[in-house]
Scaffold this motif. Structure first.
Motif, PDB file in Angstrom:
ATOM      1  N   GLY A 191     -47.799  18.348  53.912  1.00 34.72           N
ATOM      2  CA  GLY A 191     -48.339  19.512  54.619  1.00 34.72           C
ATOM      3  C   GLY A 191     -49.467  20.173  53.846  1.00 34.72           C
ATOM      4  O   GLY A 191     -50.506  20.524  54.418  1.00 34.72           O
ATOM      5  N   ILE A 192     -49.268  20.328  52.558  1.00 32.96           N
ATOM      6  CA  ILE A 192     -50.275  21.007  51.722  1.00 32.96           C
ATOM      7  C   ILE A 192     -51.547  20.162  51.627  1.00 32.96           C
ATOM      8  O   ILE A 192     -52.662  20.664  51.822  1.00 32.96           O
ATOM      9  N   PHE A 234     -55.156  30.216  55.603  1.00 34.83           N
ATOM     10  CA  PHE A 234     -56.608  29.984  55.517  1.00 34.83           C
ATOM     11  C   PHE A 234     -57.059  29.012  56.608  1.00 34.83           C
ATOM     12  O   PHE A 234     -58.103  29.189  57.214  1.00 34.83           O
ATOM     13  N   GLU A 235     -56.231  27.996  56.839  1.00 35.68           N
ATOM     14  CA  GLU A 235     -56.604  26.999  57.842  1.00 35.68           C
ATOM     15  C   GLU A 235     -56.692  27.642  59.232  1.00 35.68           C
ATOM     16  O   GLU A 235     -57.516  27.247  60.059  1.00 35.68           O
ATOM     17  N   MET A 272     -51.997  27.991  52.550  1.00 33.24           N
ATOM     18  CA  MET A 272     -52.933  27.005  53.103  1.00 33.24           C
ATOM     19  C   MET A 272     -53.052  27.180  54.619  1.00 33.24           C
ATOM     20  O   MET A 272     -54.136  27.163  55.185  1.00 33.24           O
ATOM     21  N   LYS A 273     -51.886  27.352  55.267  1.00 30.38           N
ATOM     22  CA  LYS A 273     -51.884  27.507  56.732  1.00 30.38           C
ATOM     23  C   LYS A 273     -52.630  28.782  57.127  1.00 30.38           C
ATOM     24  O   LYS A 273     -53.331  28.811  58.144  1.00 30.38           O
ATOM     25  N   ARG A 318     -43.275  18.452  52.058  1.00 30.24           N
ATOM     26  CA  ARG A 318     -43.999  19.686  51.733  1.00 30.24           C
ATOM     27  C   ARG A 318     -45.406  19.369  51.230  1.00 30.24           C
ATOM     28  O   ARG A 318     -46.388  19.983  51.633  1.00 30.24           O
ATOM     29  N   SER A 367     -53.417  19.934  54.990  1.00 30.78           N
ATOM     30  CA  SER A 367     -54.106  21.192  55.248  1.00 30.78           C
ATOM     31  C   SER A 367     -55.357  21.307  54.367  1.00 30.78           C
ATOM     32  O   SER A 367     -56.430  21.687  54.845  1.00 30.78           O
ATOM     33  N   ALA A 368     -55.206  20.951  53.097  1.00 29.78           N
ATOM     34  CA  ALA A 368     -56.342  21.011  52.164  1.00 29.78           C
ATOM     35  C   ALA A 368     -57.453  20.056  52.606  1.00 29.78           C
ATOM     36  O   ALA A 368     -58.639  20.405  52.545  1.00 29.78           O
ATOM     37  N   ARG A 397     -63.923  20.226  56.575  1.00 31.12           N
ATOM     38  CA  ARG A 397     -64.675  21.151  57.424  1.00 31.12           C
ATOM     39  C   ARG A 397     -65.792  21.815  56.624  1.00 31.12           C
ATOM     40  O   ARG A 397     -66.916  21.944  57.100  1.00 31.12           O
ATOM     41  N   MET A 456     -59.366  21.474  55.614  1.00 27.42           N
ATOM     42  CA  MET A 456     -60.291  22.561  55.238  1.00 27.42           C
ATOM     43  C   MET A 456     -61.468  22.026  54.422  1.00 27.42           C
ATOM     44  O   MET A 456     -62.626  22.370  54.687  1.00 27.42           O
ATOM     45  N   GLU A 497     -44.306  29.784  49.954  1.00 30.13           N
ATOM     46  CA  GLU A 497     -44.682  28.477  49.442  1.00 30.13           C
ATOM     47  C   GLU A 497     -46.192  28.316  49.523  1.00 30.13           C
ATOM     48  O   GLU A 497     -46.850  28.990  50.323  1.00 30.13           O
ATOM     49  N   VAL A 498     -46.732  27.388  48.754  1.00 29.28           N
ATOM     50  CA  VAL A 498     -48.183  27.145  48.754  1.00 29.28           C
ATOM     51  C   VAL A 498     -48.676  26.811  50.170  1.00 29.28           C
ATOM     52  O   VAL A 498     -49.758  27.235  50.584  1.00 29.28           O
ATOM     53  N   GLU A 499     -47.836  26.088  50.925  1.00 32.06           N
ATOM     54  CA  GLU A 499     -48.281  25.682  52.268  1.00 32.06           C
ATOM     55  C   GLU A 499     -48.515  26.881  53.189  1.00 32.06           C
ATOM     56  O   GLU A 499     -49.338  26.814  54.098  1.00 32.06           O
TER      57      GLU A 499
END
Lengths: 222, 148
Positions: free
Chosen positions: A43-44, B57-58, B54-55, A40, A47-48, A54, A51, B49-51
């Motif tokens: 993934g976070i 926004f991504e 994030m997804k 998990r 992704s962070a 970018r 972004m 979930e936090v992800e």
């Protein structure tokens, strides 16, 4: 288990400067349990990073993978292809995992995405506390199972310092006095007489001062 | 939508037991809210979930709204309180990334609060409009495609 927490995103972006393709590699053991470097969190953080890079004008290509254990060859091998096709690896394993990966892929930059902090337990949901300093010569039997090396801020082996307030530590008022815990525990198991034994200064040779420690079990070698 | 002004794309995660019903009620009552919102129904905001944020926004969302039950009124006792803590953590993470934390908001409504929900959505759209397009959205396609 080993407890760690993630580095900040700006710090990670700075660490990864100069790379275009990065593998964020998670570990399915301790750091998964302490919610810092499991699938998990991979993934976070991935992704962070995508972004944040970018926004900073240099879009990182970030691949995600989590293996069962980063400190074991059998599992590390399963990540070989992913490691090879990326410029660098951001390991979300503990310090041992990061070094294990780096040793096995000598031509590949491997960075730590977490700050490995201590050996501890889950005290309650979302709270982890340190329990063991891995000093190499356990003294828990003398103290009713409460470690004075780890839990006493002054590492005292022969009684409390006298600075505690109520049952709180003088140095960390948010934590209980380790010697209060030791006394209570020994009283509960009827072993208070253990406190009459004066402990000689601890031999720290078994700890870190001789460089990294190695344990060899001949009966298990091949 | 007016093509001269920025129309933000906002994703709303709405709890089945309150905000989703409330949005439904708004429709029945002919209460209008801006069409910038795309609603995803969730069994409880505690499922989020936090992800997920994030997804969102991504993939190009300019803002993300989480609408759960009133505090103390969660169908699953404390799912909305779990969501509140996760949203706060995600807002901190957004700041680290370089996105404005205001782009992510959690609100609490009951199934009967159609008018307040419409006002909340309007306010969220105005807030994100002032912030401008997400710097991530320009490269992302997923949500843009779904909005067109």
């Amino acid at each position: 288990m080993i407890v760690a927490h993630r580095k900040s995103i700006p710090e990670l972006i700075e660490i990864l400067t100069g790379h275009n393709k990065v593998l964020v590699l998670g570990c399915g053991t301790c750091v998964t349990v302490c919610l810092a470097g499991g699938q998990r969190e991979v993934g976070i953080i991935a992704s962070a990073l995508r972004m944040a890079s970018r926004i900073r004008g240099h879009a990182l290509e970030v691949e995600e993978l989590t293996i069962e254990r980063q400190c074991d060859n059998v599992f590390i091998e399963t990540a070989t292809e992913a490691i090879e096709r990326n410029d660098a690896v951001l390991s979300l394993g503990c310090g041992a995992g990061v070094q294990a990966i780096a040793e096995r892929y000598s031509h590949k930059p491997v960075y730590a995405g977490l700050d490995t902090t201590f050996i501890g337990i889950l005290e309650e949901r979302g709270v982890w506390t340190e329990k063991c300093s891995a000093c190499g010569a356990c003294v828990l039997h003398n103290y009713g199972g409460v470690c004075p090396i780890t839990q006493c801020a002054k590492r005292l082996l022969n009684g409390p310092c006298g600075g505690s307030r109520e049952d709180r530590c003088e140095v960390r008022p948010d934590r209980p006095c380790a010697w209060q815990l030791i006394y209570q525990r020994l009283k509960d198991i009827d072993q208070l007489d253990r406190l009459r034994q004066i402990q000689s200064p601890k031999n720290w040779a078994s700890s870190l001062d001789g460089g990294p420690r190695v344990i060899i079990r001949e009966d298990h070698r091949v | 939508m007016n093509s001269d002004i920025f129309e933000p794309k906002i994703l709303a995660f709405c709890c089945h037991y309150c905000a989703y019903s409330s949005a439904d009620l708004a429709g029945s009552m002919r209460i209008q809210y801006p069409p910038n919102i795309r609603i995803i129904r969730t069994p409880c905001t505690g499922r989020l979930e936090v992800e997920y944020f994030m997804k969102a926004f991504e993939n190009g969302a300019d803002g993300v709204l989480i609408a759960g039950c009133l505090e103390g009124g969660c169908h699953f006792i404390e799912g909305n309180l779990c969501a509140k803590r996760r949203v706060n953590a995600a807002r901190d993470l957004l700041s680290e990334i370089g996105l404005e934390a205001e782009r992510l908001r959690m609100v609490n409504v009951s199934a009967a609060m159609a008018r307040p929900l419409a006002d909340i959505i309007t306010d969220m759209v105005q807030t994100v409009r002032k912030l401008g397009p997400s710097p991530i959205a320009a490269d992302a396609t997923s949500i843009t495609e779904n909005f067109s």
